[in-house]
Design an enzyme around this catalytic site. Structure first.
Site, PDB file in Angstrom:
ATOM      1  N   GLY A  12      -9.589  -7.519   3.997  1.00 50.92           N
ATOM      2  CA  GLY A  12      -8.947  -6.865   4.825  1.00 50.92           C
ATOM      3  C   GLY A  12      -7.662  -6.346   3.877  1.00 50.92           C
ATOM      4  O   GLY A  12      -8.097  -6.419   2.586  1.00 50.92           O
ATOM      5  N   LEU A 164       2.496  -9.425  -0.832  1.00 48.90           N
ATOM      6  CA  LEU A 164       2.206  -7.971  -1.024  1.00 48.90           C
ATOM      7  C   LEU A 164       2.141  -7.279   0.195  1.00 48.90           C
ATOM      8  O   LEU A 164       2.466  -7.436   0.655  1.00 48.90           O
ATOM      9  CB  LEU A 164       0.723  -7.768  -1.637  1.00 48.90           C
ATOM     10  CG  LEU A 164      -0.561  -7.920  -0.590  1.00 48.90           C
ATOM     11  CD1 LEU A 164      -0.693  -6.726  -0.003  1.00 48.90           C
ATOM     12  CD2 LEU A 164      -1.831  -8.312  -0.751  1.00 48.90           C
ATOM     13  N   ALA A 224      10.506 -14.360   5.962  1.00 50.24           N
ATOM     14  CA  ALA A 224      11.101 -13.571   4.628  1.00 50.24           C
ATOM     15  C   ALA A 224      10.421 -12.318   5.291  1.00 50.24           C
ATOM     16  O   ALA A 224      11.494 -10.900   4.666  1.00 50.24           O
ATOM     17  CB  ALA A 224       9.795 -13.500   3.050  1.00 50.24           C
ATOM     18  N   ASN A 225       9.518 -11.875   5.447  1.00 49.64           N
ATOM     19  CA  ASN A 225       9.058 -10.925   6.644  1.00 49.64           C
ATOM     20  C   ASN A 225      10.829 -10.441   7.387  1.00 49.64           C
ATOM     21  O   ASN A 225      10.542  -9.025   7.618  1.00 49.64           O
ATOM     22  CB  ASN A 225       8.144 -10.902   7.666  1.00 49.64           C
ATOM     23  CG  ASN A 225       6.958 -10.138   6.519  1.00 49.64           C
ATOM     24  OD1 ASN A 225       7.033 -10.043   4.858  1.00 49.64           O
ATOM     25  ND2 ASN A 225       5.678 -10.244   6.819  1.00 49.64           N
ATOM     26  N   CYS A 277       3.031  -6.284   9.697  1.00 45.13           N
ATOM     27  CA  CYS A 277       3.756  -7.308   9.429  1.00 45.13           C
ATOM     28  C   CYS A 277       4.615  -7.285  10.343  1.00 45.13           C
ATOM     29  O   CYS A 277       4.774  -8.419  11.070  1.00 45.13           O
ATOM     30  CB  CYS A 277       3.483  -7.837   8.567  1.00 45.13           C
ATOM     31  SG  CYS A 277       1.882  -7.897   7.071  1.00 45.13           S
ATOM     32  N   PHE A 339       2.109   4.837   7.282  1.00 42.87           N
ATOM     33  CA  PHE A 339       3.874   4.032   8.307  1.00 42.87           C
ATOM     34  C   PHE A 339       4.196   3.978   6.435  1.00 42.87           C
ATOM     35  O   PHE A 339       5.592   3.448   6.752  1.00 42.87           O
ATOM     36  CB  PHE A 339       3.245   2.560   8.210  1.00 42.87           C
ATOM     37  CG  PHE A 339       2.504   1.487   7.798  1.00 42.87           C
ATOM     38  CD1 PHE A 339       2.142   1.049   7.059  1.00 42.87           C
ATOM     39  CD2 PHE A 339       4.511   0.628   6.848  1.00 42.87           C
ATOM     40  CE1 PHE A 339       1.755   0.119   5.938  1.00 42.87           C
ATOM     41  CE2 PHE A 339       3.685  -0.839   5.810  1.00 42.87           C
ATOM     42  CZ  PHE A 339       2.930  -0.329   5.445  1.00 42.87           C
ATOM     43  N   LYS A 340       3.337   4.184   5.395  1.00 40.83           N
ATOM     44  CA  LYS A 340       4.555   4.257   4.068  1.00 40.83           C
ATOM     45  C   LYS A 340       3.622   5.238   3.284  1.00 40.83           C
ATOM     46  O   LYS A 340       2.797   5.029   3.181  1.00 40.83           O
ATOM     47  CB  LYS A 340       5.561   3.238   3.794  1.00 40.83           C
ATOM     48  CG  LYS A 340       3.605   1.828   2.834  1.00 40.83           C
ATOM     49  CD  LYS A 340       4.191   0.679   3.377  1.00 40.83           C
ATOM     50  CE  LYS A 340       4.314   0.938   1.689  1.00 40.83           C
ATOM     51  NZ  LYS A 340       4.625  -1.070   0.953  1.00 40.83           N
TER      52      LYS A 340
HETATM   53  P1  NAD Z   1      -7.252  -7.002   8.384  1.00 41.63           P
HETATM   54  O1  NAD Z   1      -7.063  -6.450   9.906  1.00 41.63           O
HETATM   55  O2  NAD Z   1      -6.767  -5.371   7.431  1.00 41.63           O
HETATM   56  O3  NAD Z   1      -8.554  -7.797   7.495  1.00 41.63           O
HETATM   57  C1  NAD Z   1      -8.833  -9.135   8.209  1.00 41.63           C
HETATM   58  C2  NAD Z   1     -10.532  -9.241   7.679  1.00 41.63           C
HETATM   59  O4  NAD Z   1     -11.034 -10.726   9.403  1.00 41.63           O
HETATM   60  C3  NAD Z   1     -10.905  -7.859   9.272  1.00 41.63           C
HETATM   61  O5  NAD Z   1     -11.993  -7.164   8.221  1.00 41.63           O
HETATM   62  C4  NAD Z   1     -11.539  -8.673  10.342  1.00 41.63           C
HETATM   63  O6  NAD Z   1     -12.905  -8.093  10.365  1.00 41.63           O
HETATM   64  C5  NAD Z   1     -11.716 -10.235   9.406  1.00 41.63           C
HETATM   65  N1  NAD Z   1     -11.791 -10.926  10.376  1.00 41.63           N
HETATM   66  C6  NAD Z   1     -11.534 -11.408  11.512  1.00 41.63           C
HETATM   67  N2  NAD Z   1     -12.186 -12.943  12.075  1.00 41.63           N
HETATM   68  C7  NAD Z   1     -13.027 -13.352  11.168  1.00 41.63           C
HETATM   69  C8  NAD Z   1     -14.722 -13.713  10.997  1.00 41.63           C
HETATM   70  N3  NAD Z   1     -14.063 -15.079  11.755  1.00 41.63           N
HETATM   71  N4  NAD Z   1     -15.000 -14.196   9.946  1.00 41.63           N
HETATM   72  C9  NAD Z   1     -15.199 -12.943   9.297  1.00 41.63           C
HETATM   73  N5  NAD Z   1     -14.212 -12.358   8.408  1.00 41.63           N
HETATM   74  C10 NAD Z   1     -13.490 -11.997  10.357  1.00 41.63           C
HETATM   75  O7  NAD Z   1      -6.260  -7.684   8.087  1.00 41.63           O
HETATM   76  P2  NAD Z   1      -5.083  -7.875   6.511  1.00 41.63           P
HETATM   77  O8  NAD Z   1      -3.739  -7.132   6.593  1.00 41.63           O
HETATM   78  O9  NAD Z   1      -5.503  -7.782   6.121  1.00 41.63           O
HETATM   79  O10 NAD Z   1      -4.218  -9.815   7.549  1.00 41.63           O
HETATM   80  C11 NAD Z   1      -4.814 -10.534   6.811  1.00 41.63           C
HETATM   81  C12 NAD Z   1      -2.932 -11.361   7.087  1.00 41.63           C
HETATM   82  O11 NAD Z   1      -2.171 -11.053   6.079  1.00 41.63           O
HETATM   83  C13 NAD Z   1      -2.970 -11.329   8.541  1.00 41.63           C
HETATM   84  O12 NAD Z   1      -2.299 -12.901   8.434  1.00 41.63           O
HETATM   85  C14 NAD Z   1      -0.840 -10.904   8.037  1.00 41.63           C
HETATM   86  O13 NAD Z   1      -0.321 -10.463   8.878  1.00 41.63           O
HETATM   87  C15 NAD Z   1      -1.031 -11.009   6.431  1.00 41.63           C
HETATM   88  N6  NAD Z   1      -0.135 -10.068   5.772  1.00 41.63           N
HETATM   89  C16 NAD Z   1      -0.764  -8.828   5.636  1.00 41.63           C
HETATM   90  C17 NAD Z   1       0.048  -8.102   4.766  1.00 41.63           C
HETATM   91  C18 NAD Z   1      -0.351  -6.823   4.917  1.00 41.63           C
HETATM   92  O14 NAD Z   1       0.456  -6.220   4.214  1.00 41.63           O
HETATM   93  N7  NAD Z   1      -1.200  -6.114   5.606  1.00 41.63           N
HETATM   94  C19 NAD Z   1       0.614  -8.660   3.885  1.00 41.63           C
HETATM   95  C20 NAD Z   1       1.250 -10.114   3.565  1.00 41.63           C
HETATM   96  C21 NAD Z   1       0.162 -11.009   4.532  1.00 41.63           C
HETATM   97  C1  UDX Z   2       6.106  -6.025   4.285  1.00 45.09           C
HETATM   98  C2  UDX Z   2       6.877  -6.409   2.876  1.00 45.09           C
HETATM   99  O1  UDX Z   2       7.306  -6.117   2.343  1.00 45.09           O
HETATM  100  C3  UDX Z   2       5.387  -7.659   2.837  1.00 45.09           C
HETATM  101  O2  UDX Z   2       6.185  -8.615   1.883  1.00 45.09           O
HETATM  102  C4  UDX Z   2       5.098  -8.623   3.382  1.00 45.09           C
HETATM  103  O3  UDX Z   2       3.838  -9.551   2.484  1.00 45.09           O
HETATM  104  C5  UDX Z   2       3.936  -7.585   4.323  1.00 45.09           C
HETATM  105  O4  UDX Z   2       5.206  -6.916   4.868  1.00 45.09           O
HETATM  106  P1  UDX Z   2       4.177  -3.702   4.214  1.00 45.09           P
HETATM  107  O5  UDX Z   2       4.160  -3.502   5.409  1.00 45.09           O
HETATM  108  O6  UDX Z   2       3.139  -3.401   2.925  1.00 45.09           O
HETATM  109  O7  UDX Z   2       5.377  -4.829   3.488  1.00 45.09           O
HETATM  110  O8  UDX Z   2       5.223  -2.808   3.827  1.00 45.09           O
HETATM  111  P2  UDX Z   2       6.661  -2.619   3.389  1.00 45.09           P
HETATM  112  O9  UDX Z   2       7.546  -2.399   1.958  1.00 45.09           O
HETATM  113  O10 UDX Z   2       7.883  -3.547   3.758  1.00 45.09           O
HETATM  114  O11 UDX Z   2       7.250  -1.411   4.232  1.00 45.09           O
HETATM  115  C6  UDX Z   2       7.440  -1.450   5.576  1.00 45.09           C
HETATM  116  C7  UDX Z   2       7.953  -0.291   6.397  1.00 45.09           C
HETATM  117  O12 UDX Z   2       9.685  -0.272   6.271  1.00 45.09           O
HETATM  118  C8  UDX Z   2       7.605   0.652   5.979  1.00 45.09           C
HETATM  119  O13 UDX Z   2       7.531   1.554   7.102  1.00 45.09           O
HETATM  120  C9  UDX Z   2       8.495   1.367   5.111  1.00 45.09           C
HETATM  121  O14 UDX Z   2       8.190   2.862   4.958  1.00 45.09           O
HETATM  122  C10 UDX Z   2       9.851   0.911   5.263  1.00 45.09           C
HETATM  123  N1  UDX Z   2      10.799   0.646   4.640  1.00 45.09           N
HETATM  124  C11 UDX Z   2      10.827  -0.230   3.941  1.00 45.09           C
HETATM  125  C12 UDX Z   2      12.201   1.651   5.183  1.00 45.09           C
HETATM  126  O15 UDX Z   2      12.029   2.648   6.040  1.00 45.09           O
HETATM  127  N2  UDX Z   2      13.915   1.891   4.534  1.00 45.09           N
HETATM  128  C13 UDX Z   2      13.084   0.975   3.334  1.00 45.09           C
HETATM  129  O16 UDX Z   2      14.369   0.827   2.223  1.00 45.09           O
HETATM  130  C14 UDX Z   2      12.345  -0.307   2.262  1.00 45.09           C
END
Ligand code: NAD
Ligand code: UDX
Length: 463
Positions: A12, A164, A224-225, A277, A339-340
């Site tokens: 993902g 990230l 942190a989030n 997140c 969302f951004k």
């Molecule tokens: P996502 O939904 O984009 O991706 C997850 C993937 O895992 C999906 O494609 C799904 O099909 C796959 N999956 C689920 N169960 C599975 C299994 N048993 N075997 C194989 N594949 C499987 O999610 P994401 O945004 O990449 O987030 C993943 C994790 O990372 C979450 O815990 C999230 O909180 C965390 N995270 C996300 C972000 C972000 O910005 N999106 C940043 C930091 C941390």
């Molecule tokens: C967040 C964290 O920043 C990242 O470190 C973590 O790993 C995943 O969650 P993300 O959700 O991808 O990342 O985007 P982020 O840039 O944090 O923005 C989150 C939301 O807050 C967005 O909708 C953004 O538009 C909003 N935002 C951010 C504001 O409204 N004002 C700001 O000053 C900053």
């Protein structure tokens, strides 16, 4: 221990970009990213790099360099797990929608499935790395499953949460503020931590790699989030006060942020934070606090979410009120749905909720977003279950040209801060709209003076 083969479960927003960068920087390590979602894997393997399932600036170049050299995308989950020395778990951990903790706790069923699958197919020792964001103490669950269902194989569990942000994922991965690695403080644990440190050392300076115990690492990610989201809710909590007093939230944010102890980042007032997140992780934090009986702690963090919900509602209410208290039958153009900016991700985007509230007042919403598909927008709205899918289809229409989206509209709402919106021909847009023509700038990105000179009624959040 030297790692030569990595498997990442979950292709993902996190698994894909993270593994692409690890593979790019470690050409000697074979990295296979697996997923049960066949169409997602197909898209990762698509020859045309515009078809990658995730839009992130710069990602195409990284994938082009490493793919089919030492980076592979596959649906063969078992084979990839079995072959790996190190397995990253990067699956989704959404908010639970059923049972105990519904609407708050993290749903860990995908994590548990991964642990069971790893236990079942492993024939050699492995380091298991939690990449997903997880409640503190999850490693204990994973360990228990692995040790009780595995075949006497040695598993070390590490927590290596990902920081990230979408839209800047590649930059964030290439130059992280820090990499966090938690592990057990035993001889084997410390060796496992070092094996992962060595992978990051290929491009991250040693002083940016923090090692901790497992629980500190797990808890640091969620919190942190929560801290980041709290800043957005704090500045958003001042927007209404600015509007009633004549203060300008941008000027206030600038003045506050000049204090180096506070700093200027994450102080941009908005229609509310979105993304996959912030909300889920804070809800989870609230749930954890509650489950330890820490009511005041839970209430404190919950307020960050309450403020965010209020901000979205306040924005839609402002539109209705300004348009003479009725928007029934009126066309409202949305610029932006993601969302951004710089991402095609729409999870928890403020746009979804604002659209839903305006459709409730019988407006027609016409959306233009440079990267989000029409189907995705319909899915997002349907997910709220407010009305039938057919009604949603009639009330939410999409355009792939922004000028067509704005034609004959009574108002424009800016929901995402895409840069291109600033460079539109706003005189031309004014000419094709209903009069008076309103702009509701939920991101505060447009030049208010220019718009007012053209003749727009301009409202920006907090000003
Ligand atoms: P996502 O939904 O984009 O991706 C997850 C993937 O895992 C999906 O494609 C799904 O099909 C796959 N999956 C689920 N169960 C599975 C299994 N048993 N075997 C194989 N594949 C499987 O999610 P994401 O945004 O990449 O987030 C993943 C994790 O990372 C979450 O815990 C999230 O909180 C965390 N995270 C996300 C972000 C972000 O910005 N999106 C940043 C930091 C941390
Ligand atoms: C967040 C964290 O920043 C990242 O470190 C973590 O790993 C995943 O969650 P993300 O959700 O991808 O990342 O985007 P982020 O840039 O944090 O923005 C989150 C939301 O807050 C967005 O909708 C953004 O538009 C909003 N935002 C951010 C504001 O409204 N004002 C700001 O000053 C900053």
């Amino acid at each position: 221990m030297k790692v030569t083969t990595i498997c990442c479960i979950g292709a993902g927003y996190v698994g894909g970009p993270t593994m692409a960068v690890i593979a790019q920087k470690n050409p000697q390590i074979k990295v296979t990213v697996v997923d049960v979602n066949e169409s997602r894997i197909e898209a990762w393997n698509h020859e045309d790099l515009d078809q990658l399932p995730i839009y992130e600036p710069g990602l195409d170049a990284v994938v082009a360099e490493a793919r089919n050299r030492n980076l592979f995308f596959s649906t063969e989950v078992d084979a990839a797990i079995e072959a790996a020395d190190m397995v990253f778990i990067s699956v989704n951990t959404p908010t639970k929608t059923y049972g105990k903790g519904k609407g708050m706790a993290a749903d860990l069923k995908y994590i548990e499935l991964c642990a069971r699958q790893i236990a079942k197919v492993s024939t050699s020792d492995k380091i298991i790395v939690e990449k997903s964001t997880l409640p503190v103490k999850t490693a204990q669950t994973i360990k228990s499953i692995l040790h009780n269902t595995g075949n006497g194989i040695n598993f070390q569990i590490l927590s290596n949460p990902e920081f990230l942000a979408e839209g800047t994922a590649v930059q964030d991965l290439l130059m992280p503020d820090r990499v966090l690695i938690g592990g057990e403080q035993t001889k084997e644990g410390v060796e496992a931590i070092q094996a992962l440190v060595d992978i990051y050392l290929s491009w991250v300076p040693n002083e940016n790699i923090i090692t901790t115990n497992l629980w500190s690492s797990e808890l640091s990610k969620l919190t942190a989030n929560a801290f980041l989201a709290q800043r957005v809710s704090s500045i958003n909590a001042l927007t209404e006060l600015c509007e009633v007093t004549g203060a300008d939230v941008n000027e206030v944010a600038n003045a506050i942020g000049k204090d180096s102890r506070i700093g200027p980042k994450f102080l941009k007032a908005s229609v509310g934070f979105g993304g996959s997140c912030f909300q889920k992780d804070i809800l989870n934090l609230v749930y954890i606090a509650k489950s330890y009986g820490l009511k005041e702690v839970a209430d404190y963090w919950e307020q960050v979410i309450i403020m965010n919900d209020y901000q979205k509602r306040r924005f839609s209410t402002k539109i209705v009120k300004t348009l003479y208290n009725t928007i029934s039958g009126k066309k409202i153009a949305f610029l932006g749905w993601a969302f951004k900016k710089d991402t095609n991700d729409t999870r928890e985007s403020a746009a979804i909720y604002v659209a839903d509230q305006l459709i409730e007042e019988q407006a027609t919403i016409c959306v233009y977003d440079p990267k989000v598909t029409a189907q995705q927008m319909q899915n997002d709205l349907n997910y709220l279950n407010s009305r039938t899918e057919e009604d949603n289809q009639n009330q939410l229409i999409t355009e792939d040209n922004p000028y067509n989206a704005c034609k004959d509209a009574h108002a424009i709402a800016i929901l995402t801060e895409w840069d291109e919106f600033k460079f539109y021909d706003w005189q031309k847009i004014y000419d094709i709209m209903q009069k008076p023509a309103f702009v509701f700038d939920g991101r505060g990105i447009l030049n208010s003076e220019t718009l007012k000179t053209i003749g727009f009624q301009y409202y920006a959040i907090g000003r």
